[in-house]
Design a protein around this motif. Sequence first.
Motif, mmCIF file in Angstrom:
data_model
loop_
_atom_site.group_PDB
_atom_site.id
_atom_site.type_symbol
_atom_site.label_atom_id
_atom_site.label_comp_id
_atom_site.label_asym_id
_atom_site.label_seq_id
_atom_site.Cartn_x
_atom_site.Cartn_y
_atom_site.Cartn_z
ATOM 1 N N PHE A 10 0.855 -1.202 0.291
ATOM 2 C CA PHE A 10 -0.037 0.044 0.031
ATOM 3 C C PHE A 10 0.920 1.238 -0.078
ATOM 4 C CE2 PHE A 10 -2.176 -3.355 2.417
ATOM 5 C CZ PHE A 10 -3.253 -3.625 1.326
ATOM 6 N N ASP A 11 1.822 1.461 -1.010
ATOM 7 C CA ASP A 11 2.705 2.299 -1.159
ATOM 8 C C ASP A 11 2.711 3.202 -2.454
ATOM 9 O OD1 ASP A 11 4.888 3.915 -0.040
ATOM 10 O OD2 ASP A 11 6.244 2.867 -1.560
ATOM 11 N N PRO A 12 1.482 4.114 -2.505
ATOM 12 C CA PRO A 12 0.560 4.392 -1.253
ATOM 13 C C PRO A 12 -0.762 3.505 -1.745
ATOM 14 C CG PRO A 12 0.214 5.902 -3.242
ATOM 15 C CD PRO A 12 1.515 5.283 -3.395
ATOM 16 N N VAL A 13 -1.777 3.723 -0.963
ATOM 17 C CA VAL A 13 -3.020 3.414 -0.876
ATOM 18 C C VAL A 13 -3.698 3.794 -2.063
ATOM 19 C CG1 VAL A 13 -4.143 4.443 0.906
ATOM 20 C CG2 VAL A 13 -5.015 2.434 0.183
ATOM 21 N N THR A 14 -4.289 3.249 -3.103
ATOM 22 C CA THR A 14 -4.982 3.815 -3.954
ATOM 23 C C THR A 14 -6.529 3.246 -4.170
ATOM 24 O OG1 THR A 14 -4.734 1.461 -5.462
ATOM 25 C CG2 THR A 14 -2.887 3.124 -5.459
ATOM 26 N N LEU A 15 -7.165 3.801 -5.210
ATOM 27 C CA LEU A 15 -8.517 3.713 -5.058
ATOM 28 C C LEU A 15 -8.877 2.076 -5.448
ATOM 29 C CD1 LEU A 15 -9.878 7.079 -7.179
ATOM 30 C CD2 LEU A 15 -9.927 6.474 -4.453
ATOM 31 N N GLY A 16 -8.066 1.597 -5.867
ATOM 32 C CA GLY A 16 -8.267 0.079 -6.355
ATOM 33 C C GLY A 16 -8.087 -0.712 -5.096
ATOM 34 N N GLN A 48 4.703 3.797 9.349
ATOM 35 C CA GLN A 48 3.624 4.253 9.957
ATOM 36 C C GLN A 48 2.909 5.302 9.309
ATOM 37 O OE1 GLN A 48 2.878 3.426 12.933
ATOM 38 N NE2 GLN A 48 1.244 4.684 12.894
ATOM 39 N N GLU A 49 3.435 6.133 8.235
ATOM 40 C CA GLU A 49 2.756 6.831 7.269
ATOM 41 C C GLU A 49 1.653 5.905 6.314
ATOM 42 O OE1 GLU A 49 5.580 10.269 5.493
ATOM 43 O OE2 GLU A 49 6.395 8.303 5.305
#
Length: 160
Positions: A10-16, A48-49
Amino acid sequence: MRIGLYPGTFDPVTLGHLDIMHRAARLVDRLVIGVAINREKKPMFELQERVEMIRMETAQITACEVIVHPFENLLIDCARDVGAQVIIRGLRAVTDFEYEFQMVGMNRLMDDSIETVFLMADARRQAIASRLVKEIARLNGDISKFVTPAVAKALISRVR
């Protein structure tokens, strides 16, 4: 209680990713979102982010209890640690299936009591990949179709 584990970096978390999370939440009583510590992938965002982004983006899920759980061990061990009966994976394309097929086989050999369920990505989200979103952001492209406004802000801030 049905517990599902949805793992990823999740780097980054996407809409998918969020689409899979919302849909998975309707299938289980507790959804554990396993945020992988994968040093080989060299994530843009610290653990953590990523955990905080996911907590913020999943706060509105009410279909089940949602827990964000960082992990660095084997996926099957993480599933055991959180009491998951099912591992939830999203599929976008045939290439995803080939990798996932191998992983399921290995996980089943290690613990055949934990099932894997695949959710096909929504057609509007199939092309979204975190690495591509990061690349578009690095090149000053519009990422608003791929991530939430809060994630876009964090990503743009990080690449500039």
